[in-house]
Design a protein around this motif. Structure first.
Motif, PDB file in Angstrom:
ATOM      1  N   VAL A  25      -5.533   9.448  -3.178  1.00  0.00           N
ATOM      2  CA  VAL A  25      -5.298   9.001  -4.172  1.00  0.00           C
ATOM      3  C   VAL A  25      -5.629   8.219  -4.890  1.00  0.00           C
ATOM      4  N   ASP A  37      -4.510  11.213   2.349  1.00  0.00           N
ATOM      5  CA  ASP A  37      -4.781  10.939   1.317  1.00  0.00           C
ATOM      6  C   ASP A  37      -5.770   9.617   0.836  1.00  0.00           C
ATOM      7  N   TYR A  95       0.778   3.529   1.933  1.00  0.00           N
ATOM      8  CA  TYR A  95       1.177   3.947   0.658  1.00  0.00           C
ATOM      9  C   TYR A  95       1.315   5.067   0.479  1.00  0.00           C
ATOM     10  N   HIS A  96       1.897   5.495  -0.324  1.00  0.00           N
ATOM     11  CA  HIS A  96       1.889   7.090  -0.268  1.00  0.00           C
ATOM     12  C   HIS A  96       2.431   7.609  -1.795  1.00  0.00           C
ATOM     13  N   GLY A  97       3.253   6.520  -1.672  1.00  0.00           N
ATOM     14  CA  GLY A  97       3.795   6.610  -3.610  1.00  0.00           C
ATOM     15  C   GLY A  97       5.156   6.469  -3.415  1.00  0.00           C
ATOM     16  N   LYS A 118      -5.469   9.491  -9.349  1.00  0.00           N
ATOM     17  CA  LYS A 118      -6.090   8.200  -9.834  1.00  0.00           C
ATOM     18  C   LYS A 118      -7.650   8.257 -10.944  1.00  0.00           C
ATOM     19  N   ASP A 151       0.553  13.686 -10.288  1.00  0.00           N
ATOM     20  CA  ASP A 151      -0.099  12.019 -10.413  1.00  0.00           C
ATOM     21  C   ASP A 151      -0.015  12.169  -9.000  1.00  0.00           C
ATOM     22  N   GLY A 152      -0.202  10.765  -8.240  1.00  0.00           N
ATOM     23  CA  GLY A 152      -0.799  10.638  -6.511  1.00  0.00           C
ATOM     24  C   GLY A 152       0.587  11.187  -5.445  1.00  0.00           C
ATOM     25  N   SER A 153       1.980  10.400  -6.182  1.00  0.00           N
ATOM     26  CA  SER A 153       3.106  10.909  -5.484  1.00  0.00           C
ATOM     27  C   SER A 153       3.921  12.431  -5.179  1.00  0.00           C
ATOM     28  N   GLU A 172      -4.219   7.959   4.443  1.00  0.00           N
ATOM     29  CA  GLU A 172      -4.885   6.899   3.690  1.00  0.00           C
ATOM     30  C   GLU A 172      -6.481   7.295   4.198  1.00  0.00           C
TER      31      GLU A 172
END
Ligand SMILES: Cc1ncc(COP(=O)(O)O)c(C=O)c1O
Length: 443
Positions: A242, A240, A132-134, A269, A98-100, A206
């Protein structure tokens, strides 16, 4: 139905039982236009026959083989496809769930690169506020979402946060884009100097800010200048994507619009589009070569990484995005969505900013447009918008904290790439009513 420990213990969630194109259907037959594609995930909608067939076929052949013993055809083919049209130099692919996990992997790849290249002192990571990165501890440490970080602060790895690129609130009235970008880049340079340039490992951002800041695009030139600064000080640049990657912003990779190539590019995602959970890191050969010709092995891994059925699903999704011209479709539909939002909300007394790119748009809600004063966070406006939208058969992505991690409400939209013009009308209509009722009830 009593034993799932749900995210919010006070909520009672409808049971989603079926997907049909851009709609989710619950156990009572209520249909929801999925204007957030879950959480910017389901870019092909919820019932793509080709992807489902590809996953089914792979499950029949081989669901899983552990990556420490085997590789698989879908993993190899997916990596080949991702490398074939990646920004130059990003020609190796590390799979995650997943993204995290993609972000965790990128941070560790960066660290191992430093060791392999004889720079073991490089360990400081610079990120941005309101990012936000996870939610895993490493990714959360990188993230700058004050609310999400707060309870876990004592467990987080110390990292450093500079200003995001947030023109609506942080660009001076008379400040040009170039001057604003320059101010942000100087701040980054000061932070690098403060930490000692030789100690700084990576800068992570991001490319188009996602959930916390709400599809905030950088001003032109910002990322190119960041790239120059990273190069000057030997700092790796991690982007990032994601949330904003793989077509979401009208480019296959959001960094293409910024004319920069990162050293590590995180994806998730839209990679599996919700048909399978999967993430990935595209690795620049500068990093992969250092590891390959150094110790020879990345000291990391998870049991389910490179899962054969997940890779087969993602391969079908990625082929669909490319073969069906969906990136171009995102650009076209994105322009329509932006236009509709401006028509519907451009004069709205409580919509302070309408921002976005491609099919990734945000309305920032304010108590007062002139002063940009946000609503009192105790009103929980974003939760009200979410509830009112769902009542009307619409899922969107409202969030709080864009101003400073606590104050500021915004509503993000990230519909499937296959959304029609007619569905865009439905979206704008339902959203307008949900926002109006939510604001009225919080006065
Ligand atoms: C930019 C960004 N990075 C990382 C993540 C974490 O991804 P996941 O929830 O799949 O772990 C998210 C999730 O929203 C995100 O938006």
């Amino acid at each position: 139905m009593m034993h799932v420990f749900h995210r919010d213990q006070r909520e009672s969630y409808p049971v989603a039982v079926r997907g049909e194109g851009c709609y989710l259907i619950d156990s009572h037959g209520q249909r929801y236009l999925d204007a957030a594609a879950g959480a910017a995930v389901s870019c092909l909608g919820h019932s793509d026959a080709e992807v489902i067939a590809a996953v089914e076929a792979q499950l029949r052949r081989l669901p899983y083989a552990v990556t420490s013993f085997f590789t698989t055809e879908p993993a190899e083919q997916l990596a080949d496809l991702l490398a074939s049209d990646a920004p130059p130099g990003l020609d190796k692919v590390w799979f995650a769930l997943d993204g995290s996990e993609a972000v965790e992997s990128a941070l560790k790849l960066a660290r191992q690169w430093a060791i392999e290249t004889g720079q073991p002192q490089r360990r400081e990571i610079i990120s941005r506020r309101q990012s936000y990165h996870g939610n895993t501890l490493g990714a959360l440490s990188a993230g700058g979402n004050a609310f999400r970080r707060a309870p876990y602060e004592p467990l987080l790895v110390p990292m450093h946060h500079v200003s995001p690129c947030y023109p609506y609130r942080e660009q001076g009235v008379a400040e040009s884009d170039a001057a604003y970008a320059e101010r942000l880049v100087r701040e980054l340079e000061h932070e690098i100097a403060r930490l000692g340039a030789e100690n700084v490992l990576a800068f992570i951002a991001e490319t188009v800010a996602g959930a916390t800041l709400g599809s905030a695009c950088a001003v032109p030139g910002y990322f190119r200048r960041v790239r120059e600064v990273c190069d000057r000080y030997g700092v790796l640049m991690i982007l990032d994507e994601v949330m904003c990657g793989l077509g979401r912003t009208g480019h296959l990779h959001a960094c293409l619009a910024e004319d920069v190539v990162p050293d590590l590019l995180c994806l998730a995602k839209g990679l599996g589009a919700g048909y399978q959970p999967i993430g990935a890191v595209l690795i620049h050969r500068k990093v992969s070569d250092a590891i390959a010709s150094g110790s020879g092995a990345f000291q990391h891994g998870h049991t389910f990484m490179g899962h054969a059925a997940a890779c087969a699903g993602a391969l079908a999704v990625q082929r669909a995005i490319r073969n069906r011209g969906l990136v171009e479709a995102v650009r076209e539909r994105g322009q329509s969505l932006g236009k509709r939002l401006r028509e519907q909300f451009g004069g709205h007394p409580h919509v302070g900013d309408i921002r976005g790119r491609g099919l990734f748009w945000t309305l920032e809600l304010v108590r007062e447009r002139d002063t940009k004063q946000p609503f009192d966070p105790s009103l929980g406006l974003q939760a009200r918008v979410k509830a009112e939208a769902m009542l009307r058969g619409l899922t969107c992505y409202p969030m709080a904290g864009c101003v400073d991690g606590r104050r500021g409400d915004h509503v993000m939209l990230a519909p499937p790439y296959i959304i029609t013009e007619h569905q865009l009308d439905e979206l704008a209509d339902k959203l307008a009513r949900a926002i109006d009722v939510a604001i009225e009830s919080s006065k």
